[in-house]
Design a protein around this motif. Structure first.
Motif, PDB file in Angstrom:
ATOM      1  N   SER A 172       0.841  -1.173  -0.107  1.00 42.86           N
ATOM      2  CA  SER A 172       0.110   0.141   0.071  1.00 42.86           C
ATOM      3  C   SER A 172       0.854   1.385  -0.019  1.00 42.86           C
ATOM      4  O   SER A 172       1.507   1.553   1.023  1.00 42.86           O
ATOM      5  N   THR A 196      -0.953  -0.416  -4.406  1.00 40.18           N
ATOM      6  CA  THR A 196      -1.792   0.647  -4.679  1.00 40.18           C
ATOM      7  C   THR A 196      -1.082   2.063  -4.373  1.00 40.18           C
ATOM      8  O   THR A 196      -0.139   1.993  -3.525  1.00 40.18           O
ATOM      9  N   ALA A 217      -5.990   3.922  -6.031  1.00 45.07           N
ATOM     10  CA  ALA A 217      -6.385   3.874  -4.696  1.00 45.07           C
ATOM     11  C   ALA A 217      -7.239   4.891  -4.375  1.00 45.07           C
ATOM     12  O   ALA A 217      -7.503   5.185  -3.156  1.00 45.07           O
ATOM     13  N   SER A 219     -10.187   5.704  -5.115  1.00 46.36           N
ATOM     14  CA  SER A 219     -11.852   5.451  -4.693  1.00 46.36           C
ATOM     15  C   SER A 219     -11.701   4.047  -3.791  1.00 46.36           C
ATOM     16  O   SER A 219     -10.968   3.228  -4.503  1.00 46.36           O
ATOM     17  N   PHE A 220     -12.419   4.060  -2.696  1.00 44.26           N
ATOM     18  CA  PHE A 220     -12.350   2.672  -1.831  1.00 44.26           C
ATOM     19  C   PHE A 220     -13.051   1.489  -2.957  1.00 44.26           C
ATOM     20  O   PHE A 220     -12.347   0.444  -2.798  1.00 44.26           O
ATOM     21  N   ASP A 221     -13.993   1.809  -3.268  1.00 45.38           N
ATOM     22  CA  ASP A 221     -14.941   0.616  -4.109  1.00 45.38           C
ATOM     23  C   ASP A 221     -14.136   0.222  -5.265  1.00 45.38           C
ATOM     24  O   ASP A 221     -13.672  -0.861  -5.617  1.00 45.38           O
ATOM     25  N   GLY A 223     -11.101   0.679  -5.857  1.00 42.21           N
ATOM     26  CA  GLY A 223      -9.728   0.239  -5.552  1.00 42.21           C
ATOM     27  C   GLY A 223      -9.762  -1.082  -4.978  1.00 42.21           C
ATOM     28  O   GLY A 223      -9.028  -1.838  -5.343  1.00 42.21           O
ATOM     29  N   LEU A 224     -10.851  -1.292  -4.182  1.00 38.50           N
ATOM     30  CA  LEU A 224     -10.862  -2.764  -3.668  1.00 38.50           C
ATOM     31  C   LEU A 224     -11.217  -3.813  -4.755  1.00 38.50           C
ATOM     32  O   LEU A 224     -10.719  -4.817  -4.761  1.00 38.50           O
ATOM     33  N   PRO A 245      -7.378   6.490   4.259  1.00 35.90           N
ATOM     34  CA  PRO A 245      -8.118   5.848   3.111  1.00 35.90           C
ATOM     35  C   PRO A 245      -7.226   4.502   2.682  1.00 35.90           C
ATOM     36  O   PRO A 245      -7.663   3.568   2.299  1.00 35.90           O
ATOM     37  N   ASP A 248      -7.583   1.773   5.288  1.00 36.05           N
ATOM     38  CA  ASP A 248      -8.889   1.157   5.100  1.00 36.05           C
ATOM     39  C   ASP A 248      -9.017   0.151   3.906  1.00 36.05           C
ATOM     40  O   ASP A 248      -9.350  -0.950   3.959  1.00 36.05           O
ATOM     41  N   LEU A 249      -8.546   0.683   2.711  1.00 36.24           N
ATOM     42  CA  LEU A 249      -8.511  -0.162   1.577  1.00 36.24           C
ATOM     43  C   LEU A 249      -7.552  -1.631   1.769  1.00 36.24           C
ATOM     44  O   LEU A 249      -7.859  -2.596   1.371  1.00 36.24           O
ATOM     45  N   ALA A 253      -8.825  -5.617   1.759  1.00 36.66           N
ATOM     46  CA  ALA A 253      -8.437  -6.532   0.904  1.00 36.66           C
ATOM     47  C   ALA A 253      -7.748  -7.655   1.350  1.00 36.66           C
ATOM     48  O   ALA A 253      -7.305  -8.569   0.532  1.00 36.66           O
TER      49      ALA A 253
END
Ligand SMILES: [Zn+2]
Ligand SMILES: [Zn+2]
Length: 343
Positions: A172, A196, A217, A219-221, A223-224, A245, A248-249, A253
């Protein structure tokens, strides 16, 4: 006398003449050839502090250091004068519980370069314990020998998790430490290694350094979804940003029973307790490193880590500020290197 670049207060570095330090018993004096700039140096330059580490007096920055042994103190048999060395920038007390357990980097009395009140290596000469001046082979450049320091950070972080052939690793953040973590994971046979970052140029760099896939990375959605498509779930996360953020990602994952190693440092971030528990995640903090310089030097000498490619600018000591500002001026800058003795 020697010249030293001193941070007198945030945003102000001046050149000063100071006495050349003599090596005491068990110490060596190193003529400094290369110092690569770290994000922490830039942080002190901007703010005069990092979290609880606050400068109350002028501070010499620089801790990623290489040079040549120029004098040895009483009782020192090695390394000899003339030996090229990577300087491990810390000196521990050697007597406390942490030191006696081998965790000398956690010594409460550790003296670490460029961490108040200890001066760093933006100087022509420094003095360090002889056993912290690690000989490097001639195949390593002065710059690569300086970058053994951040490589040690990455090696220490990677050693906190079980990374071997086929381990699915998510890195990350693709700053210098992220790119080194990426290379260390690849050297250990991890596959895939997904990286990411929020910046396109950094993702490009990660691709260049061998990432299996890079994921935006921002956007969370998305990115995931990108990480999941690329690797399924991550067995190991090397979190190199320290920002919410990205954390969180990275946590989202993870595979069940994954290990999340926190490398990036930052202010307070929150972790989702429900995810940590339902997946039985192991979260590990890391602080600098211990006992890894020789392994880092060996790994770099093996040619499996591209250190020289990460150097994007060179500066004489007079231009220490230019080195500190390099990353701000050039989004492609990875590592600026100051050369105190050749200017
Ligand atoms: Zn550093
Ligand atoms: Zn100690």
């Amino acid at each position: 006398m020697q010249r030293v670049a001193v941070l007198t207060e945030p945003d102000n570095v001046v050149l000063e003449d100071r006495e050349v330090p003599d090596p005491g018993p068990g110490q060596v004096q190193v003529q400094v050839r290369a110092v690569s700039v770290c994000g922490s140096d830039v942080h002190y330059y901007d703010h005069g502090r990092i979290g609880g580490f606050v400068m109350h007096a002028p501070l010499v920055l620089g801790h990623e250091t290489s040079g040549v042994v120029s004098a040895v103190g009483p009782g020192v048999t090695a390394p000899a004068v003339g030996t090229r060395v990577a300087v491990e920038p810390q000196a521990e007390c050697g007597r406390c519980d942490q030191c006696r357990q081998g965790r000398y980097h956690l010594c409460p009395d550790i003296a670490f370069f460029a961490t108040p009140p200890i001066d760093g290596s933006f100087a022509e000469y420094v003095v360090v314990p002889a056993h912290r001046a690690h000989p490097v082979p001639d195949s390593l450049s002065d710059e690569a020998a300086a970058l053994i320091e951040p490589l040690s950070v990455a090696l220490h972080a990677a050693s906190k998790a079980d990374i071997g052939p086929g381990t699915r690793v998510l890195v990350s953040g693709a700053g210098p430490v992220g790119l080194l973590c990426l290379q260390v994971a690849l050297a250990r046979g991890a596959s895939p290694v997904v990286v990411t970052d929020v910046m396109a140029l950094r993702r490009e760099a990660a691709t260049e350094y061998g990432a299996t896939t890079v994921v935006d990375a921002n956007s969370f959605d998305d990115g995931l979804a990108g990480v999941t498509a690329a690797m399924g779930q991550a067995d190991v996360v090397l979190e190199c940003t320290g920002v919410q953020p990205a954390v969180d990602l990275a946590v989202a994952a993870t595979a069940p029973a994954a290990t999340v190693v926190l490398v990036g440092t930052g202010a307070t971030v929150t972790l989702p307790l429900d995810v940590l528990q339902s997946r039985e995640l192991t979260v590990k903090g890391t602080f600098r490193y211990a006992h890894v310089y020789p392994a880092a030097i060996e790994l770099a000498a093996s040619g499996r880590i591209r250190l020289d490619d990460m150097v994007t600018s060179h500066h004489p000591l007079e231009d220490a500020v230019g080195a500190l500002l390099a990353a701000r001026r050039d989004p492609m800058a990875l590592k600026a290197v100051v050369h105190p003795s050749s200017s």
